[in-house]
Write an enzyme that holds these catalytic residues in place. Sequence first.
Site, mmCIF file in Angstrom:
data_model
loop_
_atom_site.group_PDB
_atom_site.id
_atom_site.type_symbol
_atom_site.label_atom_id
_atom_site.label_comp_id
_atom_site.label_asym_id
_atom_site.label_seq_id
_atom_site.Cartn_x
_atom_site.Cartn_y
_atom_site.Cartn_z
ATOM 1 N N ARG A 1 0.750 -1.202 0.067
ATOM 2 C CA ARG A 1 -0.022 0.219 0.044
ATOM 3 C C ARG A 1 0.789 1.412 0.015
ATOM 4 O O ARG A 1 0.646 2.213 -0.561
ATOM 5 C CB ARG A 1 -0.908 -0.135 1.367
ATOM 6 C CG ARG A 1 -1.792 0.883 1.471
ATOM 7 C CD ARG A 1 -3.195 1.021 0.447
ATOM 8 N NE ARG A 1 -2.824 1.739 -0.875
ATOM 9 C CZ ARG A 1 -2.935 1.438 -2.181
ATOM 10 N NH1 ARG A 1 -3.886 0.277 -2.097
ATOM 11 N NH2 ARG A 1 -2.758 1.981 -3.063
ATOM 12 N N LYS B 1 2.128 25.463 -4.261
ATOM 13 C CA LYS B 1 0.810 24.991 -3.515
ATOM 14 C C LYS B 1 0.961 23.282 -3.655
ATOM 15 O O LYS B 1 0.330 22.414 -4.478
ATOM 16 C CB LYS B 1 -0.425 25.215 -4.405
ATOM 17 C CG LYS B 1 -0.709 26.880 -4.347
ATOM 18 C CD LYS B 1 -1.725 27.366 -4.890
ATOM 19 C CE LYS B 1 -2.094 28.640 -5.050
ATOM 20 N NZ LYS B 1 -3.288 29.275 -5.634
ATOM 21 N N LYS C 1 4.890 40.146 -4.574
ATOM 22 C CA LYS C 1 3.459 39.838 -4.687
ATOM 23 C C LYS C 1 2.892 41.478 -4.166
ATOM 24 O O LYS C 1 3.389 42.181 -3.693
ATOM 25 C CB LYS C 1 2.815 39.045 -4.054
ATOM 26 C CG LYS C 1 3.296 37.439 -4.412
ATOM 27 C CD LYS C 1 2.658 36.372 -3.856
ATOM 28 C CE LYS C 1 3.357 35.047 -4.215
ATOM 29 N NZ LYS C 1 2.126 34.016 -3.916
ATOM 30 N N GLU D 1 4.780 40.201 -9.462
ATOM 31 C CA GLU D 1 3.719 39.646 -10.064
ATOM 32 C C GLU D 1 2.839 40.925 -10.051
ATOM 33 O O GLU D 1 2.646 41.942 -9.421
ATOM 34 C CB GLU D 1 2.771 39.101 -8.721
ATOM 35 C CG GLU D 1 1.447 38.484 -8.813
ATOM 36 C CD GLU D 1 0.734 38.085 -7.491
ATOM 37 O OE1 GLU D 1 1.118 36.991 -7.253
ATOM 38 O OE2 GLU D 1 -0.235 38.928 -7.213
ATOM 39 N N ASP E 1 -0.890 37.839 -13.506
ATOM 40 C CA ASP E 1 -1.883 36.861 -12.710
ATOM 41 C C ASP E 1 -3.456 37.347 -13.290
ATOM 42 O O ASP E 1 -3.896 38.378 -13.193
ATOM 43 C CB ASP E 1 -1.577 37.357 -11.090
ATOM 44 C CG ASP E 1 -2.398 36.182 -10.173
ATOM 45 O OD1 ASP E 1 -2.303 35.215 -10.757
ATOM 46 O OD2 ASP E 1 -3.045 36.741 -9.296
#
Lengths: 285, 285, 285, 285, 285, 285
Positions: free
Chosen positions: C103, C138, C170, C200, C221
Amino acid sequence: MSNTFLSPIVIEPLVRAALCEDLGRAGDITTNALVPDGSDAETALVARQDGVIAGIDAALLAFRLMDGSIDATVLQPDGNGVSAGETIARICGPAKAILSAERVALNFLCHLSGIATATASLVYAVRGYRARICCTRKTTPGLRGLEKYAVRVGGGLNHRFGLDDAVLIKDNHVAIAGGIRPAVERVRAVIGHLVKVEVEVDTLDQLKEVLKLNVDAVLLDNMSVDDLRRAVVMVDRRIVTEASGGVTRESAPLIAASGVDLISVGWLTHSAVALDIGLDHLGRV
Amino acid sequence: MSNTFLSPIVIEPLVRAALCEDLGRAGDITTNALVPDGSDAETALVARQDGVIAGIDAALLAFRLMDGSIDATVLQPDGNGVSAGETIARICGPAKAILSAERVALNFLCHLSGIATATASLVYAVRGYRARICCTRKTTPGLRGLEKYAVRVGGGLNHRFGLDDAVLIKDNHVAIAGGIRPAVERVRAVIGHLVKVEVEVDTLDQLKEVLKLNVDAVLLDNMSVDDLRRAVVMVDRRIVTEASGGVTRESAPLIAASGVDLISVGWLTHSAVALDIGLDHLGRV
Amino acid sequence: MSNTFLSPIVIEPLVRAALCEDLGRAGDITTNALVPDGSDAETALVARQDGVIAGIDAALLAFRLMDGSIDATVLQPDGNGVSAGETIARICGPAKAILSAERVALNFLCHLSGIATATASLVYAVRGYRARICCTRKTTPGLRGLEKYAVRVGGGLNHRFGLDDAVLIKDNHVAIAGGIRPAVERVRAVIGHLVKVEVEVDTLDQLKEVLKLNVDAVLLDNMSVDDLRRAVVMVDRRIVTEASGGVTRESAPLIAASGVDLISVGWLTHSAVALDIGLDHLGRV
Amino acid sequence: MSNTFLSPIVIEPLVRAALCEDLGRAGDITTNALVPDGSDAETALVARQDGVIAGIDAALLAFRLMDGSIDATVLQPDGNGVSAGETIARICGPAKAILSAERVALNFLCHLSGIATATASLVYAVRGYRARICCTRKTTPGLRGLEKYAVRVGGGLNHRFGLDDAVLIKDNHVAIAGGIRPAVERVRAVIGHLVKVEVEVDTLDQLKEVLKLNVDAVLLDNMSVDDLRRAVVMVDRRIVTEASGGVTRESAPLIAASGVDLISVGWLTHSAVALDIGLDHLGRV
Amino acid sequence: MSNTFLSPIVIEPLVRAALCEDLGRAGDITTNALVPDGSDAETALVARQDGVIAGIDAALLAFRLMDGSIDATVLQPDGNGVSAGETIARICGPAKAILSAERVALNFLCHLSGIATATASLVYAVRGYRARICCTRKTTPGLRGLEKYAVRVGGGLNHRFGLDDAVLIKDNHVAIAGGIRPAVERVRAVIGHLVKVEVEVDTLDQLKEVLKLNVDAVLLDNMSVDDLRRAVVMVDRRIVTEASGGVTRESAPLIAASGVDLISVGWLTHSAVALDIGLDHLGRV
Amino acid sequence: MSNTFLSPIVIEPLVRAALCEDLGRAGDITTNALVPDGSDAETALVARQDGVIAGIDAALLAFRLMDGSIDATVLQPDGNGVSAGETIARICGPAKAILSAERVALNFLCHLSGIATATASLVYAVRGYRARICCTRKTTPGLRGLEKYAVRVGGGLNHRFGLDDAVLIKDNHVAIAGGIRPAVERVRAVIGHLVKVEVEVDTLDQLKEVLKLNVDAVLLDNMSVDDLRRAVVMVDRRIVTEASGGVTRESAPLIAASGVDLISVGWLTHSAVALDIGLDHLGRV
């Protein structure tokens, strides 16, 4: 505001490990036998030499991890220059914990302040020139983040933190890849857009080849000051020029005079002399 | 047969941590982009300076943890003196792994050989005298076991490894305990039969008091050579005499001439200059 | 030769932890009760869906850490496309260990192959365009290195591995710094020469400002495809252009058609569907 | 009062590791260069999609481990349903620490909320039926405890947490043991009185055999809905019936209509789509 | 085939930690000073008392982690009864490593064999009765998995391995929940289908209430043998009956005669006397 | 003031590990299902037997690591003798956390108090004699520091904490070194000045040889009381005499009457019976 911040979460495991290394399995048997639990002490971290302070947070953490009630007042924060005899910080609280943490706190503080002091002295040596002082990956195993932080505190810049945060193509890579051009091209094809590429060269001929390629920086390794000067002219600020090899307090300004952007120095992190700092006991409360 | 053995199980976590510190999250992006998987290399660890080797096991472990198939032949084991240009060990195997482990292996080897070399030079400086050279707890956080090992390799002896393996009563302890006698008696009442007791003194008067007590060794801190000589006469070999403070290659034989048993030196572990050692690539197989 | 190499020393702790997580305090109580010690098994990792394989080394390590005598033959190494029903690797050895590690091996392999497959499908969607597919930060906590590796295996490029390997300014940074220009200048003053700077922007006006500064890349963005097209014209390949926001298999070629250099996609690492792979038991030896 | 409590002591190491993974060796170089030490920020975790919240404790811990003075007010605790635009929690404190911890906090929160949301949607799909939704051991390596917690938060039940907390006899175990009866008997002879036994069957004939034995639950693997219905009649609630294989939001109610007690779903933990949540900066204090 | 298997991957960290605990920072200073590197030894683990062996794998791992070339032949594997003087295993290889690992190997082996021996003696005391001997969570911190393994080796069964693998409702839980019925119902509503529920009772009245509920087992705590007999009649084998409290070798058969299914004994794991085993040095090769 | 202090930084990792071992992957499922979050409890650690308390700090840490708001008042600190029924400490706070930490807190406290109690009883048995009671390295893996602390709490002294903090030359070392004299001389040549040397002897002849050498202590192993008495006369207090082997509460005063300085006892740490201590729930706030 500065770029020298060091996250406590990153240094805590190192300080814990150092305390456990010193306490061993039985703890501070001298202090435990002689210092009563309720006894408080007023102490001071005092410079015994002139230098630049780095690592005060690690030192304070050593005291506080030993006993959370220890109180500290920092008079000379990281980056400050101190003279022999100056107080860096006052440390007050349970005498037992202060005595037991003293050596570990000093081991961090003296080591890192030694690096900051050495860096600052090289930075001073090249003042007025374009060149910035820079460290290498020749660091003490386990302490890279801290040591590179100390270089920043001393006014230097950081080179790569590891094998993964920039490309540095050395002679062996070139040999295996079959030349500088194929090496650079192969690397460019696979790396992310935020990764820079530097190539190490020994000769001006190699430099000529590098300048035809998509390269961000060139490491001029062990070149004479004359060759460095020629290299700077050839590059003409199109890419970053870094000199390395044989850098001392005496040679640094000569190298800087060549006009290079950076001078990288291994001994800042592997052989800097620790700054002499002691813990003076001012009295018992 | 020697006392310099270092258990691999103890150094493995340090070497693993150092490799991960250098590889970061993305690994050796230069080598991975340029060196094919099947490519082998023949390399050699070569001294660039004269010195004494220490830490070859840690260096080899760095290569082998990166790739278990790397083969090593040691020509100059720990404790051997080498001249600039001499080969210390041959390292053969996958080029990728050798290049990726190179810096970590050298960081251990150069740091520890630097300590062994400094120790050996002090040992040589006091040859012919009774005095042995000895380290302190002023070590790099996390590396105490390794650094004290390097001191032994260089011909020195080890002082305490931590706060727990012997009693060392310093001035602050004496102040809190209310005198040298109560301090020694209180300690004696609680420690095990295999723990030795040393007391730090600054003056011959304090020494006189120590000699009336059940003490194993005395640390003569920052005394003049004259006072050291008087102290040695007073002690008359009944307990161990240790001198510390201001020890250099020049002052060491003068201190040794006083007849002390030990000279302890903090800078052996906190400020020794790394020995210059490089990895030469002999070719590809 | 590729850039997708992953050092075993880095993944071993993750695989060990996953095995211990599954074994718990009592181990595989079903298998231990039912499978005799001497029993061997021949098994195969078989794809149940079409996809791209990534993580075979982690899967094999799960088996080998459970029992060093397990033997593996890889038929479809990382990066290979497989069809449903195809055998990826044969795993032979002690039945007990194979059943107990099954597993965990699959959990690594299915998760990473899912990421590689999703990446490859986006790479295919933008074929013929300049744009490369790129991941973000992320990622699943603890698995960043592995997940970014899987993106490379799928043909994508990696964005930052962490907060430390490039500067990404940012909106909040800009707000605090008091504008894009002071932000970029302040950063440039302190970072090393191998660190790139990306900013950004949400609007073409911001982009205009960025283009006057020393910046390596711009993150466009959540812009419309029309604005992306205009941005690409404005930038004119002087710096890298990266589009992000709302990327799907359908929108990707439209975004790519704008001419941007990079399309970054968070869901590649946080929401890719695991590739269905199973372990078939071929028989007992 | 609920069963979804998660001990902080268990999640702290995971959050620490995730922060260190993101900070790397140099920390948040952008924020450190641009955000002054004394600057405070007011921020909010805001849902960008409808869903069910899970993991808020892990997210808050990420902020607090970065800086203990960060203050949080939770408006939507774990288990609450939120609509796009709703504020989940307010996070106030040092801007530097909030910006540096933001991504790690969100990575935990979005991943776990994605699992809770997927679970809740399946739970809703089978409302009115006896069947409960249940997870499997197909989890992300290292995050099993957290992911199974998120399943509970979403209204599901947990299957085994590992190989050690219940017996699950699968086809390979049966083959090696020589039949279902010997397998069950052998297991019963050795397990503790608090361990339950489940057997996986593919056919109604196998189910018939299981029903003659001392078994607590049967896993009806990949059966048609018709066969599931027949199985439920055969079992007649004497033991627990669990259906698995091919479960989607569409098929779940059809499977539930068969009358099974449980429907187990691997993709809840290995392939749930992360819930989109962001950190909005409301202003600086 | 047995249920007593212990995965090496789970015990390795414990054995490594124990070796490092014994080696400290300086290693085995006696052996390192006296035993030459090339010297081999033939040794044997020999029982000094009659007993049941458990933990031989941990003992061998201690030797092998110290030196991978140490060779072992096991004559009396785990679960075997031995008489004083019998050889359990032969250990041959480098004398240095064998001497350095000896104490750690014995500490594991003597501790676990002590538990197995105590268990076996209780198992023997209740032979002929239905009752099985069972352990508790009163284990040595850090060693639960190993100690519960030793109980299995001695012929006992394992109770819960932790707070998470079964429900055990005690008096405090009942008090807080407001009665046995609400406690059981509240638990049943949230736990997975593979988790069993046991309730602790002190009186036959409480037992009567438990028997009306969906409970898997009842813990009859500190009841007289007479009450145990009545309890067994009341339960009539519908659920598992477990007796605890005041169990000795003398009282065990009396308790067993009541007809209970299980007798649980805390002292098996917290107070069993270590089995006396030594390492005999047969000679040097 | 005492020598029994134990640094919290050293025990915290052990207590964390024990809590995680008990909580497993799902936590305290009984308590989580039954105890509301806001519910507080007043409880007391109560002795069920007479004995000496040791380890209260570890027990309190278990509660506080589970929930930092738990409040504790210690009535009987480490070293105090308690009678059955006496309250050792009051523990108040969140009921959930108290119930979940209860078993781990007790496992530390009962184990260490058992060791302190056994030590105290031997110390009492030899009252009036010169002999001190002393432990060995026969400790539970991972708990050496804690167990040796408990011996000190009970009034005993500590022997070596590990292989590295003193030299103990045993028969095998003597055999390999070719005699007691060469063994002692070889050791003396390499060890530091703070390391003591003890030699194990079986006969008075061996003792005679030892007395001619520079040795600090002699371990008289398994000698008859008559021989011990002769040995004490021969030694005449020039070095420390330690008796070991066959020490019971009955034999201890007979051995002590021989005049030896120390009696070392392995079973204090490997086989002491845990002290029976429970947590009484006084009520809910």
